[in-house]
Scaffold this active site. Structure first.
Site, PDB file in Angstrom:
ATOM      1  N   ASN A   8       1.171  -0.938   0.327  1.00  0.00           N
ATOM      2  CA  ASN A   8      -0.334   0.194   0.125  1.00  0.00           C
ATOM      3  C   ASN A   8       0.975   1.439   0.058  1.00  0.00           C
ATOM      4  O   ASN A   8       1.661   1.842   0.569  1.00  0.00           O
ATOM      5  CB  ASN A   8      -0.981   0.414   1.131  1.00  0.00           C
ATOM      6  CG  ASN A   8      -1.779   1.297   1.525  1.00  0.00           C
ATOM      7  OD1 ASN A   8      -1.873   2.197   0.738  1.00  0.00           O
ATOM      8  ND2 ASN A   8      -2.831   1.227   2.140  1.00  0.00           N
ATOM      9  N   ARG A  89      -3.059  -1.784  -3.454  1.00  0.00           N
ATOM     10  CA  ARG A  89      -3.951  -1.267  -3.564  1.00  0.00           C
ATOM     11  C   ARG A  89      -3.952   0.089  -3.984  1.00  0.00           C
ATOM     12  O   ARG A  89      -3.097   0.669  -3.840  1.00  0.00           O
ATOM     13  CB  ARG A  89      -4.106  -1.069  -1.690  1.00  0.00           C
ATOM     14  CG  ARG A  89      -4.997   0.585  -1.069  1.00  0.00           C
ATOM     15  CD  ARG A  89      -5.153   0.862   0.046  1.00  0.00           C
ATOM     16  NE  ARG A  89      -6.492   1.063  -0.488  1.00  0.00           N
ATOM     17  CZ  ARG A  89      -6.264   3.108   0.372  1.00  0.00           C
ATOM     18  NH1 ARG A  89      -5.165   3.074   1.386  1.00  0.00           N
ATOM     19  NH2 ARG A  89      -7.364   2.976   1.047  1.00  0.00           N
ATOM     20  N   LEU A 204     -15.788   4.414   9.826  1.00  0.00           N
ATOM     21  CA  LEU A 204     -15.776   5.509  10.590  1.00  0.00           C
ATOM     22  C   LEU A 204     -14.167   5.994  11.043  1.00  0.00           C
ATOM     23  O   LEU A 204     -14.170   5.145  11.590  1.00  0.00           O
ATOM     24  CB  LEU A 204     -17.114   5.886  11.285  1.00  0.00           C
ATOM     25  CG  LEU A 204     -17.950   5.610  11.155  1.00  0.00           C
ATOM     26  CD1 LEU A 204     -19.074   5.889  12.125  1.00  0.00           C
ATOM     27  CD2 LEU A 204     -18.921   6.466  10.050  1.00  0.00           C
ATOM     28  N   GLY A 205     -13.677   6.665   9.897  1.00  0.00           N
ATOM     29  CA  GLY A 205     -11.915   6.458  10.181  1.00  0.00           C
ATOM     30  C   GLY A 205     -11.410   7.961  10.198  1.00  0.00           C
ATOM     31  O   GLY A 205     -12.842   8.526  10.404  1.00  0.00           O
ATOM     32  N   GLY A 207     -11.447   9.030   7.157  1.00  0.00           N
ATOM     33  CA  GLY A 207     -12.092   9.122   5.883  1.00  0.00           C
ATOM     34  C   GLY A 207     -13.411   8.194   5.933  1.00  0.00           C
ATOM     35  O   GLY A 207     -12.751   7.047   7.020  1.00  0.00           O
ATOM     36  N   GLY A 326     -11.166   3.822  12.344  1.00  0.00           N
ATOM     37  CA  GLY A 326     -10.577   4.222  13.925  1.00  0.00           C
ATOM     38  C   GLY A 326     -11.919   4.357  15.102  1.00  0.00           C
ATOM     39  O   GLY A 326     -11.853   4.227  16.279  1.00  0.00           O
ATOM     40  N   GLY A 328     -14.836   4.427  14.465  1.00  0.00           N
ATOM     41  CA  GLY A 328     -16.534   2.953  14.654  1.00  0.00           C
ATOM     42  C   GLY A 328     -15.779   1.710  15.299  1.00  0.00           C
ATOM     43  O   GLY A 328     -16.895   1.356  16.546  1.00  0.00           O
ATOM     44  N   ASN A 330     -13.565   1.967  17.976  1.00  0.00           N
ATOM     45  CA  ASN A 330     -12.777   2.525  19.610  1.00  0.00           C
ATOM     46  C   ASN A 330     -14.200   3.995  20.084  1.00  0.00           C
ATOM     47  O   ASN A 330     -13.669   3.222  21.711  1.00  0.00           O
ATOM     48  CB  ASN A 330     -11.709   2.705  19.076  1.00  0.00           C
ATOM     49  CG  ASN A 330     -10.581   2.079  18.375  1.00  0.00           C
ATOM     50  OD1 ASN A 330     -10.281   0.814  19.318  1.00  0.00           O
ATOM     51  ND2 ASN A 330      -9.924   2.903  16.999  1.00  0.00           N
ATOM     52  N   GLU A 380      -8.294  -4.579   5.415  1.00  0.00           N
ATOM     53  CA  GLU A 380      -8.110  -3.831   4.508  1.00  0.00           C
ATOM     54  C   GLU A 380      -6.722  -5.027   3.822  1.00  0.00           C
ATOM     55  O   GLU A 380      -7.173  -5.448   2.809  1.00  0.00           O
ATOM     56  CB  GLU A 380      -7.680  -2.695   4.699  1.00  0.00           C
ATOM     57  CG  GLU A 380      -9.428  -2.479   4.342  1.00  0.00           C
ATOM     58  CD  GLU A 380      -9.343  -0.184   4.256  1.00  0.00           C
ATOM     59  OE1 GLU A 380      -8.716  -0.164   6.012  1.00  0.00           O
ATOM     60  OE2 GLU A 380      -9.472   0.167   3.744  1.00  0.00           O
TER      61      GLU A 380
END
Ligand code: ADP
Length: 395
Positions: A8, A89, A204-205, A207, A326, A328, A330, A380
């Site tokens: 990546n 990626r 939900l991170g 981005g 991140g 979502g 935590n 991912e």
């Protein structure tokens, strides 16, 4: 199938992850700050190697990684041909719907619209080219963040613009984070014991995007032709009236490119709070009474909840809502605030389970909830490894 390498490449970083034939993680690492004081962080088993590295470009980063992969202590291979495939990626695959082998034609096509994902695609492409040069006999596969969303129906991906904008310029919604949405959708199906569930997956991170998954397939997603559309994010605006752009350019002397920089990098949670893009920092300040921090969090949760409502309508029937990435995974408080809007569609959260859920696959819905609410850590890289392996197995 031997070993699978996932790459990546970002603008100044390169992440790598090697899996064995059973998709067990063997090692991983990141070369950061390529071009200036570069640093390598490499992990094998539970050991970490951290060192400064003289790495000026992605070519050198790949050479350094290959050296480590061969290392008797830190590595996992003796010869390059133990790698059966490299999975790359690629953020924006445009109209390319399928994960596939790298070809000159595919690279040419990707280059033709790299300005649509300027932060990612040019670097993803450089990584592919350098990796192909360094490992010419190893098949190289591109895994697109957009691919999962190619199943969207026309009514979802078309914009209300003149039709020829689509025909002539390929202007349409493509969607992103597809590898993550697909991975958590597969895990959710497993958790629910249902082969093809209807899901609303919330990545939900930094981005953020949501996807409506009908019987295992993406039928709508919140990001658009670029990742700027959709919910508000760490530094991106999300949905904004496009006339705002014209107004600021014409009446307030903004430069168009500069404005898009602001909309991508200085807006969202960061722009509204004026403090940080990081929910942890904003939550800390909000607790101490910072009004703008409180507002930023409220705006974020409200927008995510509105999209969930919209996707409940798109799906008709929802088995589960999935939280990942991140925030979502935590933030129990963000999940709680988002779900507080969702009583209307039958969501009831188990507050204790929600509080404890961080970092592992958990069902956080209360008994009696009409739909399940799941926390599923995304992976991912594992998904890219699986997709890349499937391509070479099919050869
Ligand atoms: P990326 O899109 O860069 O992969 P991540 O999925 O890692 O982003 O998400 C990063 C964001 O997650 C951070 O900016 C922060 O807002 C949020 N985050 C991470 N850990 C926590 C936590 N413990 N509590 C609240 N928010 C968190």
């Amino acid at each position: 199938m031997k070993k699978i390498l996932v790459l990546n490449c970002g603008s100044s970083s390169m992440k790598y992850h090697m899996f064995d034939k059973d998709f067990k993680s063997l090692l991983s690492g990141i070369v950061e700050r390529i071009g200036e004081k570069a640093q390598l962080v490499h992990r094998r088993d539970s050991e970490t190697l951290k060192k400064k590295a003289d790495v000026k470009n992605h070519k050198q980063a790949i050479a350094l990684m290959l050296e480590l992969l061969h290392d008797p202590v830190w590595g996992a291979i003796r010869r390059v041909d133990e790698i059966s495939v490299v999975g790359h990626r690629v953020v924006h695959g445009g109209q390319l719907s399928k994960t596939g082998l790298v070809s000159g034609a595919a690279l040419g096509y990707l280059k033709s619209f790299e300005m649509l994902a300027p932060l990612h695609n040019p670097h993803n492409i450089t990584g592919i080219i350098e990796s192909k040069k360094a490992m010419p006999r190893v098949p190289q596969v591109m895994v697109f963040d957009t691919a999962f969303h190619q199943t969207m129906p026309r009514k979802a991906y078309m914009y209300g613009l003149p039709y020829h904008f689509f025909d002539k310029y390929a202007v349409r919604k493509y969607g992103f984070h597809g590898t993550s949405h697909k991975y958590v959708a597969m895990r959710a199906a497993w958790m629910l014991g249902k082969r093809k569930p209807n899901l609303i997956t919330c990545h939900l991170g930094a981005g953020s995007s949501l996807t409506a998954v009908k019987e295992g397939k993406s039928v709508d997603t919140s990001m658009g032709m670029t990742p700027l559309e959709g919910v508000m994010m760490g530094t991106r605006t999300g949905d904004t009236d496009p006339a705002v752009v014209q107004y600021l350019v014409k009446n307030h002397g903004f430069d168009l490119d500069e404005l898009f920089q602001v909309m991508n990098h200085k807006s969202g949670l960061l722009g509204v709070s004026g403090v940080s893009k990081d929910v942890r920092v904003i939550e800390g300040k909000a607790k101490k009474g910072d009004e703008r921090c409180r507002l930023a969090l409220e705006m974020y949760c409200y927008r995510v909840a509105k999209y969930i409502g919209a996707y409940a309508v798109a799906l008709g029937d929802v088995d589960a809502i999935v939280f990942t990435a991140g925030i979502g995974e935590n933030s129990a408080s963000m999940r709680r605030e988002i779900c507080s809007y969702l009583g209307i569609i039958g969501v009831r959260l188990d507050l204790r389970k929600n509080q404890k859920a961080s970092g592992k696959e958990t069902d956080i819905s209360a008994r009696g909830s009409k739909l399940r609410v799941l926390v599923i850590p995304t992976n991912e890289e594992l998904m890219i490894a699986r997709e890349a392996a499937a391509v070479v197995e099919g050869l």
